[in-house]
Structure formats: C-alpha cells, structure tokens
Design a protein around this motif. Structure first.
Motif, mmCIF file in Angstrom:
data_model
loop_
_atom_site.group_PDB
_atom_site.id
_atom_site.type_symbol
_atom_site.label_atom_id
_atom_site.label_comp_id
_atom_site.label_asym_id
_atom_site.label_seq_id
_atom_site.Cartn_x
_atom_site.Cartn_y
_atom_site.Cartn_z
ATOM 1 N N SER A 263 -2.409 8.419 5.748
ATOM 2 C CA SER A 263 -1.618 9.190 6.707
ATOM 3 C C SER A 263 -0.310 9.651 6.072
ATOM 4 N N ASN A 264 0.332 8.757 5.338
ATOM 5 C CA ASN A 264 1.579 9.110 4.661
ATOM 6 C C ASN A 264 1.349 10.174 3.590
ATOM 7 N N GLN A 265 0.298 10.001 2.802
ATOM 8 C CA GLN A 265 -0.003 10.965 1.745
ATOM 9 C C GLN A 265 -0.262 12.357 2.326
ATOM 10 N N ALA A 266 -0.947 12.411 3.459
ATOM 11 C CA ALA A 266 -1.234 13.697 4.093
ATOM 12 C C ALA A 266 0.046 14.414 4.508
ATOM 13 N N ILE A 267 1.046 13.661 4.966
ATOM 14 C CA ILE A 267 2.326 14.273 5.338
ATOM 15 C C ILE A 267 2.996 14.883 4.113
ATOM 16 N N TRP A 268 3.068 14.117 3.036
ATOM 17 C CA TRP A 268 3.749 14.600 1.829
ATOM 18 C C TRP A 268 2.998 15.776 1.209
ATOM 19 N N GLN A 269 1.678 15.708 1.184
ATOM 20 C CA GLN A 269 0.923 16.819 0.613
ATOM 21 C C GLN A 269 1.108 18.106 1.417
ATOM 22 N N ALA A 270 1.252 17.962 2.728
ATOM 23 C CA ALA A 270 1.412 19.140 3.578
ATOM 24 C C ALA A 270 2.819 19.714 3.534
ATOM 25 N N LYS A 271 3.822 18.880 3.267
ATOM 26 C CA LYS A 271 5.216 19.312 3.423
ATOM 27 C C LYS A 271 5.954 19.572 2.117
ATOM 28 N N VAL A 272 5.447 19.106 0.991
ATOM 29 C CA VAL A 272 6.127 19.319 -0.295
ATOM 30 C C VAL A 272 5.514 20.529 -0.987
ATOM 31 N N PRO A 273 6.321 21.513 -1.407
ATOM 32 C CA PRO A 273 5.777 22.686 -2.099
ATOM 33 C C PRO A 273 4.912 22.297 -3.294
ATOM 34 N N LEU A 274 3.813 23.009 -3.484
ATOM 35 C CA LEU A 274 2.863 22.660 -4.531
ATOM 36 C C LEU A 274 3.495 22.678 -5.918
ATOM 37 N N SER A 275 4.450 23.565 -6.131
ATOM 38 C CA SER A 275 5.030 23.716 -7.461
ATOM 39 C C SER A 275 5.890 22.537 -7.890
ATOM 40 N N VAL A 276 6.294 21.670 -6.950
ATOM 41 C CA VAL A 276 7.158 20.536 -7.309
ATOM 42 C C VAL A 276 6.539 19.200 -6.902
ATOM 43 N N GLN A 277 5.283 19.194 -6.517
ATOM 44 C CA GLN A 277 4.687 17.938 -6.050
ATOM 45 C C GLN A 277 4.625 16.874 -7.143
ATOM 46 N N GLY A 278 4.430 17.264 -8.393
ATOM 47 C CA GLY A 278 4.406 16.272 -9.468
ATOM 48 C C GLY A 278 5.707 15.500 -9.532
ATOM 49 N N LYS A 279 6.828 16.214 -9.537
ATOM 50 C CA LYS A 279 8.143 15.566 -9.619
ATOM 51 C C LYS A 279 8.419 14.717 -8.386
ATOM 52 N N VAL A 280 8.136 15.271 -7.210
ATOM 53 C CA VAL A 280 8.452 14.567 -5.963
ATOM 54 C C VAL A 280 7.552 13.352 -5.783
ATOM 55 N N PHE A 281 6.268 13.491 -6.070
ATOM 56 C CA PHE A 281 5.347 12.372 -5.889
ATOM 57 C C PHE A 281 5.643 11.242 -6.871
ATOM 58 N N ALA A 282 6.015 11.597 -8.100
ATOM 59 C CA ALA A 282 6.374 10.556 -9.065
ATOM 60 C C ALA A 282 7.619 9.806 -8.611
ATOM 61 N N ALA A 283 8.604 10.546 -8.065
ATOM 62 C CA ALA A 283 9.834 9.910 -7.594
ATOM 63 C C ALA A 283 9.562 8.995 -6.409
ATOM 64 N N ARG A 284 8.752 9.460 -5.469
ATOM 65 C CA ARG A 284 8.514 8.629 -4.277
ATOM 66 C C ARG A 284 7.727 7.377 -4.630
ATOM 67 N N ARG A 285 6.812 7.487 -5.581
ATOM 68 C CA ARG A 285 6.052 6.299 -5.968
ATOM 69 C C ARG A 285 6.957 5.291 -6.672
ATOM 70 N N MET A 286 7.861 5.786 -7.494
ATOM 71 C CA MET A 286 8.784 4.888 -8.183
ATOM 72 C C MET A 286 9.666 4.142 -7.189
ATOM 73 N N ILE A 287 10.164 4.859 -6.172
ATOM 74 C CA ILE A 287 11.010 4.220 -5.166
ATOM 75 C C ILE A 287 10.226 3.173 -4.379
ATOM 76 N N ALA A 288 9.039 3.541 -3.909
ATOM 77 C CA ALA A 288 8.257 2.626 -3.080
ATOM 78 C C ALA A 288 7.799 1.411 -3.871
ATOM 79 N N TRP A 289 7.373 1.635 -5.117
ATOM 80 C CA TRP A 289 6.830 0.529 -5.906
ATOM 81 C C TRP A 289 7.900 -0.384 -6.488
ATOM 82 N N PHE A 290 9.146 0.071 -6.514
ATOM 83 C CA PHE A 290 10.214 -0.817 -6.985
ATOM 84 C C PHE A 290 10.324 -2.044 -6.104
#
Length: 359
Positions: A263-290
C-alpha cells in the motif's frame, strides 16, 4: 549514490549490474571452494548488499513506468510473494541439495539463477525517463535531492516517519522473539523452527492475498491498519503461551507486512515523478531501514540489562513484545490523527500527470 545512478543511466543497466555482480560474487566463492574463510563471506555479503541498493530503486521505478496506477499494489504483492517464497524455500532446498550436490553444486545453481535473471533483463524492454537536457549536476547533489524531495512534501515525510517509527518498534520486539521462545521452551529448536516457519508462511500468504486483492482503494488504510494489526499480533505474543499460539501470531504478524509495504509503495509510485524515483526511493529506503540496526543495537541491552534482571529471561522478553507491540498499534493508528498524512493521496498530484524536472 545508488538512486542518482539509477536516474542518470538506463534502469536496465542498474538491474543488470546488480544481477551480474551477484553472479560474479558467487563465481568467486566457487573458485575459492576449499579455501573459503569467514571474511570471504563477509566481503561477498557486503558486495551483494551494496548491489541490492541499485536493484530495488531501479526495479521499483521501472514498474512505475510499465504499469497502471491501479496495478501498483498488486505488483508489490507479487514481488513480496516471490521474496517470501525464496526466503522460505531457498534454505530448505539448499539444505536438501547440499548432500547430493555439495557446496559447489549449490553455488553452481545460484550462478544459473543469476544467469537466468540477466537473460530475462536482456530480453524484456525496460523503460527509462528521457535523457535530461542542460548542465549535469554532481552525483552528490542528485543523491541529496531525494532527501530534499521528501522533506519538502509533508504528506510523504509523514509517511516516511511512520515507517521509521514502526520499523524501530517492531525491530525492538522481533529481535528478541527467538530468545523468548527458547527461554520458555527449554531451548527447543523445534519450537523456534515452527514459529519462524509460520512467519515465513504468513509472508507468502500476505503477498498472495495482495496480488489477488490489490489492497484497499484508499492506500493509507492498508498502511495504518496493517501497522496496527501486525503490531497487535506482536503484542499478543507477549501474553500467549506455547509454540502453537506463538506460531499463529507470527503468521498473522507477517501476513500484514506485504499489505503495509504494498500500500505504501503504491502511494510513492503514484505520487513521485518517474524521472526522480530512483533518487527518492533510495532516500526513503535509507531513512526507513536506518531504524532496523538502531533497534537491533538497543534490543539486546534492553533485554539483558533492563527487562530480564527484573522479570526473568522469558517473562522479561515477553513484556518487551507486549510493550513495543502495543506502542506499534498506537503508532499505526496515530496516522489517522495527521490530516496531511491521512490525505496524502488527495493532496499530492499523480506523477504521470505532473512530471517534475530532475535537479
């Protein structure tokens, strides 16, 4: 840096690099067979972990471009199902094949799997954003952009903090769960295996359920209620007795995890522009996994230095499960009290309708 690389170059390249790197690492272990040392395994684990930081944001961003918004959660469920099946089945299969094939045979099968992954990637077209025009910024600036993107959008920042908190609380409990089971069953390995197997099966069923169902229409319900129900199962493990009860609750705790993540992934995939999803997804995973290593570092000292001396080894850890599981329930439900997080899907524009330019 992984997210910046994913957005800068074709996403197929990132996934190929990760799969090829994993195959090379296994090949090195195969060549070292008979001379393997523990530090070799540490080095290979570190390498494959670093490569996975490339693979996940690249795959997530590629799926966003290939699928319709309504299918994001289902795709996440299928990925969770595949990961859970691998997590449950791979150790069993490896143990069964170790005697007839030997360690070299198991490594060879892993190489074949890597080869199949690479071949599949070569055959399947993977979309990437169009090349950027204008001056190129540094990798460091592009990597930091992912964090700035999240900080500048309160609904996404709120979701991210929700995940940081729930990961921290659940890690505090899950880390010491095996110690509780062993302490209360006279060090029974069979009881621990039953609980762990049930948890793995719960992940499989949860992934299958999300793949078929697609999750709730309003995705935040899957996030908030999933956190609450999963944490409730953890809390009840602290008051339940016996391997059967623990296994049932471990199944339920894991059952909701694919629904939360999907459910969370679907929100981020729908709301983050495709051209920057790599940067944003890497950042969010780093924050959550810390939150995970932080929780692991604190769980042991809390169990041995605070709870066990006062309440006994088994009962002290059971109290930790009850405490941190209950806090997880409250944490999950607290999302409904935050309007910007609760209404994230309404407040943020859909990515495919509003493609923002990368930095």
């Amino acid at each position: 840096m992984a997210g910046a690389l994913v957005d800068r170059y074709p996403r197929k390249w990132a996934m190929l690099a990760a799969d090829l790197g994993g195959g090379v690492a296994t090949g090195v272990l195969l060549l070292l067979l008979g001379r393997l040392e523990v530090f070799h395994l540490y080095l290979v684990s570190a390498l494959t972990g670093a490569l996975s930081s490339l693979h996940w944001p690249a795959l997530s961003a590629a799926l966003s471009a290939m699928l319709e918004k309504k299918d994001y959660a289902r795709a996440s469920g299928m990925m969770s199902l595949a990961e859970s099946l691998a997590g449950v089945g791979a150790p069993v299969l490896a143990a069964a094949l170790l005697k007839p094939l030997g360690l070299g045979g198991v490594f060879a099968l892993d190489l074949l799997g890597a080869g199949a992954a690479v071949l599949t990637l070569l055959l399947v077209p993977i979309p990437s954003p169009p090349p950027r025009t204008g001056a190129r910024t540094s990798l460091r600036e592009e990597a930091l952009y992912g964090f700035r993107f999240i900080l500048e959008r309160p609904p996404l920042l709120g979701l991210q903090l929700m995940f940081f908190g729930i990961n921290f609380l659940s890690t505090l409990a899950v880390t010491v769960l095996p110690a509780m089971v062993l302490a209360k069953t006279g060090m029974s390995e069979a009881a621990l295996a039953l609980v762990r197997s049930a948890a793995g099966l719960g992940g499989v069923v949860g992934g299958l359920l999300l793949s078929v169902w697609g999750g709730p229409k309003k995705r935040v319900h899957g996030v908030f209620l999933g956190m609450a129900f999963s944490s409730l199962a953890l809390a009840l493990m602290g008051v339940a007795e016996g391997p059967g009860a623990w296994a049932t609750l471990a199944f339920l705790e894991s059952l909701f995890i694919p629904i939360i993540n999907g459910s969370n992934q679907a929100i981020w995939q729908a709301k983050v522009p495709l051209s920057v999803q790599g940067k944003v997804f890497a950042a969010r995973r780093m924050i959550a996994w810390f939150a995970n290593p932080l929780g692991m570092a604190l769980a042991g000292p809390l169990a041995d230095g605070v709870f066990a001396p006062r309440y006994g080894q088994g009962e002290g850890i059971a109290l930790m499960l009850l405490l941190f599981g209950s806090l997880g329930v409250l944490w999950g439900l607290s999302g409904y009290l935050l309007p910007k997080v609760r209404e994230a899907e309404r407040l943020l524009p859909d990515a495919k309708e509003n493609q923002a330019a990368a930095p």
